[in-house]
Motif scaffolding. Structure first.
Motif, PDB file in Angstrom:
ATOM      1  N   ILE A  93       0.849  -1.194   0.000  1.00 33.74           N
ATOM      2  CA  ILE A  93       0.000   0.000   0.000  1.00 33.74           C
ATOM      3  C   ILE A  93       0.883   1.242   0.000  1.00 33.74           C
ATOM      4  O   ILE A  93       2.088   1.169   0.290  1.00 33.74           O
ATOM      5  CB  ILE A  93      -0.955   0.045   1.209  1.00 33.74           C
ATOM      6  CG1 ILE A  93      -0.155   0.086   2.527  1.00 33.74           C
ATOM      7  CG2 ILE A  93      -1.932  -1.120   1.188  1.00 33.74           C
ATOM      8  CD1 ILE A  93      -0.991   0.404   3.746  1.00 33.74           C
ATOM      9  N   PHE A  94       0.272   2.390  -0.313  1.00 33.92           N
ATOM     10  CA  PHE A  94       0.956   3.687  -0.231  1.00 33.92           C
ATOM     11  C   PHE A  94       0.595   4.294   1.123  1.00 33.92           C
ATOM     12  O   PHE A  94      -0.506   4.820   1.301  1.00 33.92           O
ATOM     13  CB  PHE A  94       0.536   4.594  -1.376  1.00 33.92           C
ATOM     14  CG  PHE A  94       0.892   4.065  -2.736  1.00 33.92           C
ATOM     15  CD1 PHE A  94       2.172   4.267  -3.248  1.00 33.92           C
ATOM     16  CD2 PHE A  94      -0.034   3.360  -3.488  1.00 33.92           C
ATOM     17  CE1 PHE A  94       2.506   3.776  -4.505  1.00 33.92           C
ATOM     18  CE2 PHE A  94       0.293   2.869  -4.743  1.00 33.92           C
ATOM     19  CZ  PHE A  94       1.571   3.076  -5.252  1.00 33.92           C
ATOM     20  N   THR A  95       1.517   4.211   2.072  1.00 34.47           N
ATOM     21  CA  THR A  95       1.199   4.581   3.457  1.00 34.47           C
ATOM     22  C   THR A  95       0.890   6.057   3.629  1.00 34.47           C
ATOM     23  O   THR A  95       0.162   6.442   4.545  1.00 34.47           O
ATOM     24  CB  THR A  95       2.356   4.192   4.393  1.00 34.47           C
ATOM     25  OG1 THR A  95       3.565   4.817   3.931  1.00 34.47           O
ATOM     26  CG2 THR A  95       2.541   2.682   4.422  1.00 34.47           C
ATOM     27  N   THR A  98      -4.352   8.387   1.461  1.00 35.78           N
ATOM     28  CA  THR A  98      -5.556   7.950   2.162  1.00 35.78           C
ATOM     29  C   THR A  98      -6.037   6.616   1.589  1.00 35.78           C
ATOM     30  O   THR A  98      -5.576   6.153   0.531  1.00 35.78           O
ATOM     31  CB  THR A  98      -6.684   8.977   2.005  1.00 35.78           C
ATOM     32  OG1 THR A  98      -7.068   9.043   0.620  1.00 35.78           O
ATOM     33  CG2 THR A  98      -6.256  10.350   2.493  1.00 35.78           C
ATOM     34  N   VAL A  99      -6.987   6.025   2.294  1.00 32.06           N
ATOM     35  CA  VAL A  99      -7.597   4.784   1.811  1.00 32.06           C
ATOM     36  C   VAL A  99      -8.188   5.001   0.418  1.00 32.06           C
ATOM     37  O   VAL A  99      -7.955   4.222  -0.511  1.00 32.06           O
ATOM     38  CB  VAL A  99      -8.680   4.308   2.797  1.00 32.06           C
ATOM     39  CG1 VAL A  99      -9.542   3.205   2.181  1.00 32.06           C
ATOM     40  CG2 VAL A  99      -8.040   3.817   4.094  1.00 32.06           C
ATOM     41  N   GLU A 130     -15.723   3.075   5.464  1.00 31.94           N
ATOM     42  CA  GLU A 130     -15.772   3.880   6.690  1.00 31.94           C
ATOM     43  C   GLU A 130     -14.517   4.734   6.853  1.00 31.94           C
ATOM     44  O   GLU A 130     -14.572   5.839   7.400  1.00 31.94           O
ATOM     45  CB  GLU A 130     -15.915   2.966   7.906  1.00 31.94           C
ATOM     46  CG  GLU A 130     -17.191   2.151   7.943  1.00 31.94           C
ATOM     47  CD  GLU A 130     -17.154   1.098   9.029  1.00 31.94           C
ATOM     48  OE1 GLU A 130     -16.268   1.199   9.926  1.00 31.94           O
ATOM     49  OE2 GLU A 130     -17.976   0.165   8.983  1.00 31.94           O
ATOM     50  N   ARG A 131     -13.375   4.224   6.388  1.00 32.87           N
ATOM     51  CA  ARG A 131     -12.084   4.889   6.630  1.00 32.87           C
ATOM     52  C   ARG A 131     -11.522   5.555   5.378  1.00 32.87           C
ATOM     53  O   ARG A 131     -10.310   5.716   5.268  1.00 32.87           O
ATOM     54  CB  ARG A 131     -11.071   3.843   7.134  1.00 32.87           C
ATOM     55  CG  ARG A 131     -11.518   3.039   8.341  1.00 32.87           C
ATOM     56  CD  ARG A 131     -11.449   3.838   9.615  1.00 32.87           C
ATOM     57  NE  ARG A 131     -11.816   3.042  10.766  1.00 32.87           N
ATOM     58  CZ  ARG A 131     -10.971   2.323  11.486  1.00 32.87           C
ATOM     59  NH1 ARG A 131      -9.693   2.286  11.161  1.00 32.87           N
ATOM     60  NH2 ARG A 131     -11.389   1.629  12.528  1.00 32.87           N
ATOM     61  N   GLY A 137      -1.188   4.532   6.292  1.00 37.09           N
ATOM     62  CA  GLY A 137      -0.116   4.170   7.207  1.00 37.09           C
ATOM     63  C   GLY A 137      -0.533   4.090   8.656  1.00 37.09           C
ATOM     64  O   GLY A 137       0.202   3.551   9.493  1.00 37.09           O
ATOM     65  N   THR A 138      -1.715   4.617   8.990  1.00 38.64           N
ATOM     66  CA  THR A 138      -2.191   4.581  10.374  1.00 38.64           C
ATOM     67  C   THR A 138      -3.135   3.413  10.624  1.00 38.64           C
ATOM     68  O   THR A 138      -3.660   3.257  11.724  1.00 38.64           O
ATOM     69  CB  THR A 138      -2.917   5.886  10.738  1.00 38.64           C
ATOM     70  OG1 THR A 138      -4.119   5.999   9.959  1.00 38.64           O
ATOM     71  CG2 THR A 138      -2.028   7.092  10.474  1.00 38.64           C
ATOM     72  N   MET A 139      -3.349   2.590   9.640  1.00 39.69           N
ATOM     73  CA  MET A 139      -4.269   1.458   9.782  1.00 39.69           C
ATOM     74  C   MET A 139      -3.563   0.263  10.410  1.00 39.69           C
ATOM     75  O   MET A 139      -2.326   0.164  10.389  1.00 39.69           O
ATOM     76  CB  MET A 139      -4.843   1.060   8.426  1.00 39.69           C
ATOM     77  CG  MET A 139      -5.582   2.176   7.717  1.00 39.69           C
ATOM     78  SD  MET A 139      -6.249   1.667   6.124  1.00 39.69           S
ATOM     79  CE  MET A 139      -7.760   0.864   6.644  1.00 39.69           C
ATOM     80  N   SER A 140      -4.348  -0.663  10.936  1.00 34.29           N
ATOM     81  CA  SER A 140      -3.798  -1.896  11.505  1.00 34.29           C
ATOM     82  C   SER A 140      -3.306  -2.813  10.378  1.00 34.29           C
ATOM     83  O   SER A 140      -3.621  -2.599   9.197  1.00 34.29           O
ATOM     84  CB  SER A 140      -4.865  -2.622  12.314  1.00 34.29           C
ATOM     85  OG  SER A 140      -5.866  -3.147  11.457  1.00 34.29           O
ATOM     86  N   GLY A 141      -2.569  -3.851  10.758  1.00 35.71           N
ATOM     87  CA  GLY A 141      -2.049  -4.781   9.757  1.00 35.71           C
ATOM     88  C   GLY A 141      -3.145  -5.447   8.953  1.00 35.71           C
ATOM     89  O   GLY A 141      -3.048  -5.582   7.725  1.00 35.71           O
ATOM     90  N   GLY A 142      -4.207  -5.876   9.631  1.00 40.93           N
ATOM     91  CA  GLY A 142      -5.311  -6.511   8.920  1.00 40.93           C
ATOM     92  C   GLY A 142      -6.019  -5.568   7.982  1.00 40.93           C
ATOM     93  O   GLY A 142      -6.392  -5.926   6.862  1.00 40.93           O
ATOM     94  N   GLN A 143      -6.199  -4.320   8.426  1.00 40.38           N
ATOM     95  CA  GLN A 143      -6.851  -3.326   7.576  1.00 40.38           C
ATOM     96  C   GLN A 143      -5.995  -2.988   6.364  1.00 40.38           C
ATOM     97  O   GLN A 143      -6.513  -2.791   5.255  1.00 40.38           O
ATOM     98  CB  GLN A 143      -7.157  -2.072   8.387  1.00 40.38           C
ATOM     99  CG  GLN A 143      -8.218  -2.278   9.451  1.00 40.38           C
ATOM    100  CD  GLN A 143      -8.270  -1.156  10.472  1.00 40.38           C
ATOM    101  OE1 GLN A 143      -7.443  -0.235  10.451  1.00 40.38           O
ATOM    102  NE2 GLN A 143      -9.236  -1.215  11.376  1.00 40.38           N
ATOM    103  N   ARG A 144      -4.683  -2.929   6.564  1.00 37.42           N
ATOM    104  CA  ARG A 144      -3.788  -2.668   5.429  1.00 37.42           C
ATOM    105  C   ARG A 144      -3.896  -3.775   4.386  1.00 37.42           C
ATOM    106  O   ARG A 144      -3.884  -3.505   3.184  1.00 37.42           O
ATOM    107  CB  ARG A 144      -2.339  -2.560   5.909  1.00 37.42           C
ATOM    108  CG  ARG A 144      -2.020  -1.324   6.725  1.00 37.42           C
ATOM    109  CD  ARG A 144      -0.532  -1.261   6.977  1.00 37.42           C
ATOM    110  NE  ARG A 144      -0.168  -0.210   7.910  1.00 37.42           N
ATOM    111  CZ  ARG A 144       1.046   0.326   7.971  1.00 37.42           C
ATOM    112  NH1 ARG A 144       2.002  -0.096   7.168  1.00 37.42           N
ATOM    113  NH2 ARG A 144       1.312   1.285   8.839  1.00 37.42           N
ATOM    114  N   GLN A 145      -3.975  -5.014   4.866  1.00 41.30           N
ATOM    115  CA  GLN A 145      -4.069  -6.134   3.921  1.00 41.30           C
ATOM    116  C   GLN A 145      -5.382  -6.078   3.155  1.00 41.30           C
ATOM    117  O   GLN A 145      -5.428  -6.354   1.954  1.00 41.30           O
ATOM    118  CB  GLN A 145      -3.934  -7.460   4.676  1.00 41.30           C
ATOM    119  CG  GLN A 145      -3.610  -8.649   3.804  1.00 41.30           C
ATOM    120  CD  GLN A 145      -2.223  -8.598   3.217  1.00 41.30           C
ATOM    121  OE1 GLN A 145      -1.714  -7.561   2.815  1.00 41.30           O
ATOM    122  NE2 GLN A 145      -1.571  -9.741   3.143  1.00 41.30           N
TER     123      GLN A 145
END
Length: 238
Positions: A93-95, A98-99, A130-131, A137-145
């Motif tokens: 992802i590009f940290t 934004t999402v 929602e996000r 870059g502020t998301m959790s590991g699961g959310q990043r995946q």
């Protein structure tokens, strides 16, 4: 086994990195809408096989074909145009974006933004809707995946390549992630996955391949491999 032309076929593939050969005579196929998993010990060549599909290794011999067309000489950008997307294990992802911007990057080469596909991605991953304005870059590991998979789905691929999607995730998040992958496959997208959680991957997939030392060792329906006593003892911890 289907007599139709496979969606993806690796035939007698030799590949590696520079002069280092990792894969020897590897055969693998994925049919339309199928869910296929590659498992095996560390260093077996699992990720190399997947990266070879996406043009990220040194091709040496054999064939990689998508819908019957050879792609082993194609660039990654051309492979995306064929209908294949790839989610690497890390750096996916590009940290700083934004999402929403990450999702838009999944289709930055297209002339028109695919709003319907975005809605599909949000159906698979409601947390992304929602996000949307949160920095990735502020998301959790699961959310990043989930974001990485969402971005890969934005081009509505025929085949989604996933390299160790559960790596580094807390155990309580792994089942949820696998459920999302099941849903993506049920929606018609073929999946080829390399996965360290071999038992769960084989339990869920249509077919599996076991690679050992860069070569085919076993293949067959996921449940059959899971029940194969030799496979269980050698690679699944009994």
């Amino acid at each position: 086994m289907s007599d139709r032309t496979p969606l993806l076929e690796l035939a007698s593939l030799d590949a590696g990195y520079g002069d280092l050969q990792i894969l020897t005579d590897v055969d693998l196929r994925v049919d339309d809408g199928e869910y296929v998993t590659i498992v095996g010990p560390n260093g077996a060549g699992k990720s190399t096989a997947m990266k070879s599909v996406f043009g990220l290794t040194t091709y040496m011999d054999g064939t990689i074909a998508f819908r019957g067309d050879p792609i082993h000489d194609a660039e990654s950008s051309e492979i995306i145009d064929h209908g294949i997307t790839y989610v690497p294990q890390s750096g996916n992802i590009f940290t700083s974006l934004t999402v929403r911007e990450n999702l838009e990057m999944g289709v930055f080469t297209e002339d028109e933004f695919p709003q319907e596909t975005l809605e599909m991605v949000f159906d698979y991953f409601p947390i992304l809707e929602e996000r949307q304005q949160q920095r990735a870059g502020t998301m959790s590991g699961g959310q990043r995946q989930m974001l990485a998979m969402g971005a890969a789905l934005m081009s509505d691929p025929d085949l989604l390549l996933l390299d160790e999607p559960s790596a580094g995730l807390a155990p309580d998040l792994v089942d949820d992630l696998f459920d999302r992958i099941d849903e993506i496959n049920d929606g018609g997208t073929a999946v080829l996955m390399v996965e360290q959680n071999a038992k769960e991957a084989l339990r869920r997939c249509d077919r599996g391949y076991v690679l050992v030392n860069g070569e085919n060792a076993y293949d067959g329906p996921g449940r059959e491999l899971l029940d194969n006593q030799e496979v269980r003892q050698r690679f699944l911890g009994g």
